[in-house]
Write a protein that holds these residues in place. Sequence first.
Motif, short mmCIF file in Angstrom:
data_model
loop_
_atom_site.label_atom_id
_atom_site.label_comp_id
_atom_site.label_asym_id
_atom_site.label_seq_id
_atom_site.Cartn_x
_atom_site.Cartn_y
_atom_site.Cartn_z
N HIS A 195 -129.84 34.00 66.80
CA HIS A 195 -130.03 34.43 65.41
C HIS A 195 -130.96 33.42 64.73
O HIS A 195 -130.65 32.24 64.66
CB HIS A 195 -128.68 34.48 64.69
CG HIS A 195 -128.76 35.03 63.31
ND1 HIS A 195 -128.48 36.33 63.01
CD2 HIS A 195 -129.14 34.46 62.15
CE1 HIS A 195 -128.67 36.54 61.72
NE2 HIS A 195 -129.07 35.41 61.17
N VAL A 196 -132.08 33.90 64.25
CA VAL A 196 -133.03 33.00 63.59
C VAL A 196 -133.26 33.41 62.14
O VAL A 196 -133.17 34.58 61.79
CB VAL A 196 -134.39 32.93 64.32
CG1 VAL A 196 -134.25 32.32 65.69
CG2 VAL A 196 -135.04 34.30 64.41
N LYS A 197 -133.54 32.41 61.34
CA LYS A 197 -133.94 32.63 59.95
C LYS A 197 -135.42 32.35 59.85
O LYS A 197 -135.89 31.26 60.21
CB LYS A 197 -133.20 31.67 59.03
CG LYS A 197 -131.86 32.17 58.56
CD LYS A 197 -131.33 31.25 57.49
CE LYS A 197 -130.22 31.95 56.73
NZ LYS A 197 -129.54 31.04 55.80
N GLU A 223 -133.48 37.15 60.73
CA GLU A 223 -133.10 37.29 59.33
C GLU A 223 -134.26 36.75 58.48
O GLU A 223 -134.65 35.61 58.62
CB GLU A 223 -131.83 36.46 59.09
CG GLU A 223 -131.32 36.50 57.68
CD GLU A 223 -130.10 35.59 57.49
OE1 GLU A 223 -129.48 35.18 58.49
OE2 GLU A 223 -129.81 35.28 56.32
N VAL A 276 -135.97 35.43 55.19
CA VAL A 276 -135.61 34.75 53.94
C VAL A 276 -136.73 34.98 52.93
O VAL A 276 -137.89 34.68 53.21
CB VAL A 276 -135.44 33.23 54.18
CG1 VAL A 276 -135.05 32.53 52.89
CG2 VAL A 276 -134.43 32.97 55.27
N GLU A 332 -138.82 28.62 55.90
CA GLU A 332 -137.86 28.34 56.96
C GLU A 332 -138.31 28.88 58.31
O GLU A 332 -138.97 29.91 58.40
CB GLU A 332 -136.50 29.00 56.68
CG GLU A 332 -135.77 28.53 55.47
CD GLU A 332 -136.26 29.11 54.17
OE1 GLU A 332 -137.26 29.85 54.17
OE2 GLU A 332 -135.63 28.82 53.15
N LEU A 342 -135.78 28.57 61.56
CA LEU A 342 -134.74 27.83 62.24
C LEU A 342 -133.82 28.74 63.04
O LEU A 342 -133.61 29.90 62.70
CB LEU A 342 -133.94 26.96 61.27
CG LEU A 342 -133.33 27.59 60.04
CD1 LEU A 342 -131.85 27.79 60.23
CD2 LEU A 342 -133.56 26.68 58.85
N GLU A 367 -130.45 29.65 63.67
CA GLU A 367 -129.21 29.51 62.89
C GLU A 367 -127.99 29.38 63.81
O GLU A 367 -127.18 28.50 63.63
CB GLU A 367 -129.07 30.72 61.99
CG GLU A 367 -127.84 30.68 61.10
CD GLU A 367 -128.14 30.21 59.71
OE1 GLU A 367 -128.89 29.22 59.55
OE2 GLU A 367 -127.63 30.83 58.76
N TYR A 368 -127.87 30.28 64.77
CA TYR A 368 -126.79 30.15 65.74
C TYR A 368 -127.09 30.91 67.03
O TYR A 368 -127.98 31.75 67.05
CB TYR A 368 -125.43 30.59 65.17
CG TYR A 368 -125.34 32.05 64.77
CD1 TYR A 368 -125.04 33.04 65.71
CD2 TYR A 368 -125.53 32.43 63.45
CE1 TYR A 368 -124.94 34.37 65.34
CE2 TYR A 368 -125.44 33.77 63.06
CZ TYR A 368 -125.15 34.73 64.02
OH TYR A 368 -125.07 36.04 63.65
#
Length: 112
Positions: free
Chosen positions: A27-29, A62, A64, A101, A103, A105-106
């Motif tokens: 999961h990336v932002k 995701e 932002v 961003e 990153l 995320e998880y």
Amino acid sequence: MHELSIADAIVQVAGRQAEGRRVTKVHVKVGHLRQVVPSALAFGFGLVAQGTPVEGAELEVETVPAVGWCRSCGAESTLEGFPLRCGECGGLDLEITAGEELLVEYLELEEA
Ligand SMILES: [Zn+2]
């Protein structure tokens, strides 16, 4: 296609964090200002993940929204399109507070 280099960075980060386990989901932002095309990113991700612990993992992106603070009028607004303009006064003197961003995320890992 800059998505390919972004995908490469994501695969490297995910591979390091997985510590030898197989990754099933990442999961990336991604900030709006990165101007990433999600489908191009998913395609690049599939390519560079081959032969790594991340191969076959699902990529969840995701986005932002970009937010900026205006030095002219003090308003904070969501920024859309280019050039970036204050949503209140239309000014261009902005301090970007979100939207850059990139990153991981998880991760979701296969059960050991
Ligand atoms: Zn303004």
